[in-house]
Motif scaffolding. Structure first.
Motif, mmCIF file in Angstrom:
data_model
loop_
_atom_site.group_PDB
_atom_site.id
_atom_site.type_symbol
_atom_site.label_atom_id
_atom_site.label_comp_id
_atom_site.label_asym_id
_atom_site.label_seq_id
_atom_site.Cartn_x
_atom_site.Cartn_y
_atom_site.Cartn_z
ATOM 1 N N ALA A 145 0.832 -1.213 0.000
ATOM 2 C CA ALA A 145 0.000 0.000 0.000
ATOM 3 C C ALA A 145 0.861 1.254 0.000
ATOM 4 N N ASP B 92 -0.098 -0.076 -9.428
ATOM 5 C CA ASP B 92 -0.798 1.188 -9.610
ATOM 6 C C ASP B 92 -0.566 1.774 -10.985
ATOM 7 N N THR C 228 -8.688 6.805 -1.970
ATOM 8 C CA THR C 228 -7.928 5.553 -2.013
ATOM 9 C C THR C 228 -6.725 5.628 -1.085
ATOM 10 N N CYS C 229 -6.013 6.741 -1.139
ATOM 11 C CA CYS C 229 -4.858 6.921 -0.243
ATOM 12 C C CYS C 229 -5.288 6.917 1.219
ATOM 13 N N LEU D 143 -6.167 3.295 2.213
ATOM 14 C CA LEU D 143 -4.953 2.480 2.344
ATOM 15 C C LEU D 143 -4.102 2.927 3.523
ATOM 16 N N SER E 16 -4.753 1.531 7.547
ATOM 17 C CA SER E 16 -4.481 0.152 7.949
ATOM 18 C C SER E 16 -4.121 0.086 9.420
#
Length: 180
Positions: free
Chosen positions: A14, A145, A171-172, A175, A178
């Motif tokens: 990620a 990516d 998306t960032c 991710l 986590s």
């Protein structure tokens, strides 16, 4: 959970996915749409790419100094946050060129943090006989990516350029949250 568990390998993936994949390859795929939609001239769009590169170049200098006072984990989280915020901030079309330049610089800066620290943070905790495989998983985020950006950014731009920026930022953020 020990760092030699697959969840940490995926956290490394990620980090490279966000740090280099979204930070560089997604923007390159987005550039023609930004120019065509008159968000930027060709020259300005290229300069935003330069801003990202400057961030990538200065990020390791910062890391070298900061690592003595700030943990790798905190730095990686900050890198993820910087990247996420930079893409979200670029979704505002009527902001100045300096706004975009600053945020693209921060995307590169955050990306450098992620690229420099992800593997060294994880690999020492992985059994020696698995390090090659784990390093492969970590660095596959870049290629993964690049491929996804080439496929998905044009589809997102068809919805709207703002949607593409927001999708990258979200998306960032996802991710980066986590628990690993």
């Amino acid at each position: 959970m020990a760092l030699n568990k697959p969840g940490f390998w995926l956290a490394g993936l990620a980090a490279t996915f966000v740090g280099n994949g979204i930070g560089r390859f997604a923007y390159i795929t987005l550039m023609p749409a930004l120019i065509q939609a008159n968000w930027f001239s060709k020259e300005d769009a290229a300069q935003l790419g330069v801003a990202t590169l400057i961030g990538y170049l200065l990020g390791p200098i910062f890391i070298q100094r900061a690592i003595k006072r700030i943990s790798n984990t905190v730095l990686v989280r900050c890198g993820m946050i910087l990247c996420s915020l930079s893409y979200l901030a670029c979704s505002f079309p009527d902001m100045s060129f300096v706004w975009f330049y600053s945020w693209r610089f921060l995307a590169g800066f955050g990306g450098a943090i992620l690229m420099v620290l992800a593997a060294p943070m994880i690999l020492p905790h992985v059994p020696t006989n698995q390090r090659g495989r784990v390093a492969g998983v970590i660095f596959s985020g870049i290629g993964l990516d690049a491929a996804l950006a080439g496929l998905l950014i044009p589809l997102m731009v068809n919805i709207h350029i703002i949607f593409a920026w927001l999708a990258m930022g979200i998306t960032c953020a996802v991710l980066g949250t986590s628990k690993e």
